[in-house]
Design an enzyme around this catalytic site. Structure first.
Site, PDB file in Angstrom:
ATOM      1  N   HIS A   1       0.824  -1.218   0.000  1.00 16.83           N
ATOM      2  CA  HIS A   1       0.000   0.000   0.000  1.00 16.83           C
ATOM      3  C   HIS A   1       0.859   1.270   0.000  1.00 16.83           C
ATOM      4  O   HIS A   1       0.479   2.287   0.571  1.00 16.83           O
ATOM      5  CB  HIS A   1      -0.952   0.007   1.201  1.00 16.83           C
ATOM      6  CG  HIS A   1      -1.945  -1.121   1.176  1.00 16.83           C
ATOM      7  ND1 HIS A   1      -3.055  -1.113   0.363  1.00 16.83           N
ATOM      8  CD2 HIS A   1      -1.980  -2.294   1.854  1.00 16.83           C
ATOM      9  CE1 HIS A   1      -3.740  -2.238   0.552  1.00 16.83           C
ATOM     10  NE2 HIS A   1      -3.099  -2.969   1.445  1.00 16.83           N
TER      11      HIS A   1
ATOM     12  N   ASN B   1     -10.472  -3.016   1.766  1.00 15.16           N
ATOM     13  CA  ASN B   1     -10.092  -2.944   0.360  1.00 15.16           C
ATOM     14  C   ASN B   1     -11.312  -2.594  -0.483  1.00 15.16           C
ATOM     15  O   ASN B   1     -12.419  -2.445   0.038  1.00 15.16           O
ATOM     16  CB  ASN B   1      -9.512  -4.285  -0.112  1.00 15.16           C
ATOM     17  CG  ASN B   1      -8.094  -4.523   0.370  1.00 15.16           C
ATOM     18  OD1 ASN B   1      -7.264  -3.623   0.348  1.00 15.16           O
ATOM     19  ND2 ASN B   1      -7.820  -5.743   0.803  1.00 15.16           N
TER      20      ASN B   1
END
EC number: 1.11.1.-
Length: 489
Positions: A60, A133
């Site tokens: 990320h 997500n």
């Protein structure tokens, strides 16, 4: 001293050389129970993984963020005592960070990759972080496999590039990934913008009410802008022409007053129904069918303020699923259990032990009161106050009121697989997802998968990858096999 060749053959070991008995299942308190801190193989593996890169995030890394407001639109007090969910119309300040998973800090936005959807609620009881997500499922179901999975998505240690062999070798040998891979290579694998995609808490969490009753819950954030995606060809062009396309779109939409929003829904399962549900409700590779637990609308999330400094507020923002507030807690989800440790550990390493003191991370609606002192970037905020508890000098004290309700465990400790349920399968939901697609969507899915699988160097890896999809749906596997064979000659 001469450097000896690294030995790759033989038993897998810990860093200290002890053989690893089970690298697939973390140790739990009985079958289906919470993960134990005595599983030093798990902790060593996660801690080492978190320290592999300096200083950008290992996963990320590529992100964009914005501040906003969550407004409660439904009374949920029958399920949770969380203060920020206590009154219809109540608003809570938030910060949302979007991100890709595999790319580094300088990578392009328009790529085929899941998107992180990490949301911080600045509540009056402290910060609550929901780390999810843009897909409701994930590739694996146990955190002990997470470093291995991410290694396959990152650059190969020899070639320095992402390798199809590594990706498909792991996915083929990990059939639980079939559902998420079907999501990823379908139309939603490349969102057109960050505003035009859904978000999900993905994990199962605990809600508990004032009476101490437990409910299991899943979060859904449905985009009010509508779903829009890119084809692979559109994404390839955009990534080359404008690698910052998603970040720019989000920033400019907020600057212009076109504030993106999401309708917030939850699925709620009474705790007593979990044990005999048809599949393991804590398995991150599966969704709860809506006919079993219909989504209930509870609120609205709006993004309405851009960060003033990307590094200070986006790159230094930290999120941890261990940041709970009274009325909300963890579940036995083994991926979530591992992340309760791994996320906080990553932030302590990457940003520093006082990362929670930074403006974007500290509570906005209350004040943090701890006995932690010193360390990198400590600002002396505690002045001369005592740094121990209990004390007789007016220091902070424990409440004796747990944030979440206790859950029963039984059985011997060990590296158990998750408890079996009547309809547990790694392939059923992937097949269901495929059969929901239109013919055009199926064709694009097959084309996307075949183009990547065809790049592997070994026939065995390609055949194993195709076989997972064949087990999900016969037509899926047949069409994919033909497409791969055509590309591989």
């Amino acid at each position: 001293m001469t450097q000896e060749a690294y030995v790759t053959q033989g038993p897998l070991t810990t860093e200290a050389g002890a053989p690893v008995a089970d690298n697939q299942n973390s140790e739990t308190a009985g079958v289906g129970g919470p993960v134990l801190i005595q599983d030093q193989s798990l902790l060593e593996k996660l801690a080492h993984f978190n320290r592999e890169r300096i200083p950008e995030r290992v996963v990320h890394a590529r992100g964009a963020g914005a501040y906003g407001t969550f407004t409660l639109t439904r009374d949920v007090s029958r399920w949770t005592r969380a203060a920020f969910l206590s009154e219809v119309g109540k608003q809570t300040e938030t910060f949302l960070r979007f991100s890709t998973v595999a790319g580094n800090l300088g990578s392009a936005d328009a790529v085929r990759d899941p998107r992180g959807f990490a949301l911080k609620f600045y509540t009056e009881d402290g910060n609550y972080d929901l780390v999810g997500n843009n897909t409701p499922v994930f590739f694996i179901k146990d955190a002990i496999k997470f470093p291995d999975f991410i290694h396959t998505q990152k650059r190969d240690p020899y070639t320095g590039s992402q390798e199809a062999d590594n990706v498909w070798d792991f996915w083929g040998l990990s059939p639980e990934s079939t559902h998420q891979v079907t999501w990823l290579f379908g139309d939603r694998g490349i969102p057109a913008t960050l505003r035009h995609m859904n978000g999900y808490g993905s994990h199962t969490y605990q809600w508990n009410n004032a009476a101490g009753e437990i409910f299991w819950v899943k979060y859904h954030f449905k985009t009010d802008q509508g779903i829009k995606n890119l084809t692979q060809e559109e994404a390839n062009k955009l990534a080359g022409e404008d690698p910052d396309s998603h970040q720019r779109d989000l920033r400019e939409s907020i600057e212009s007053g076109d504030f993106p929003s999401w309708t917030v829904q939850v699925q709620i399962m009474p705790a007593a129904e979990a044990a005999n549900y048809r599949f393991n409700p804590f398995d991150l590779t599966k969704v709860w069918p809506h006919e079993d637990y219909p989504p209930i609308e509870i609120g609205k999330l709006e993004l309405n303020r851009n960060p003033e400094n990307v590094f200070a507020e986006v790159e230094q923002s930290i999120f941890s699923p261990a940041h709970f507030v009274p009325g909300i807690g963890p579940s036995p989800d083994k991926m979530l259990q591992g992340r309760l440790f791994a996320y906080g550990d990553a932030h302590r390493y990457r940003v520093g032990i006082n990362a929670d003191h930074l403006p974007v991370n500290r509570p906005h609606a209350t004040e943090a009161r701890t006995n932690s002192r010193d360390g990198f970037l400590y600002d002396g905020r505690h002045k001369g106050a005592k740094n121990y508890e209990p004390n007789s000098f007016g220091g902070p004290f424990q409440t004796d009121k747990p944030l979440w309700s206790a859950t029963a465990v039984s059985g011997a400790t060990g590296t158990h697989e998750a408890p079996g349920h009547a309809e547990d399968s790694d392939f059923v939901q992937a097949g269901n997802l495929y059969r929901l697609m239109s013919e055009d969507e199926k064709s694009r899915l097959i084309e996307n998968l075949a183009g990547f699988i065809a790049k592997v160097s070994r026939d065995g890896i390609a055949e194993r990858a195709v076989n997972n999809f064949r087990q999900a749906d016969g037509d899926f596997g047949k069409r994919l096999e033909a497409a791969v064979q055509a590309l591989r000659g």
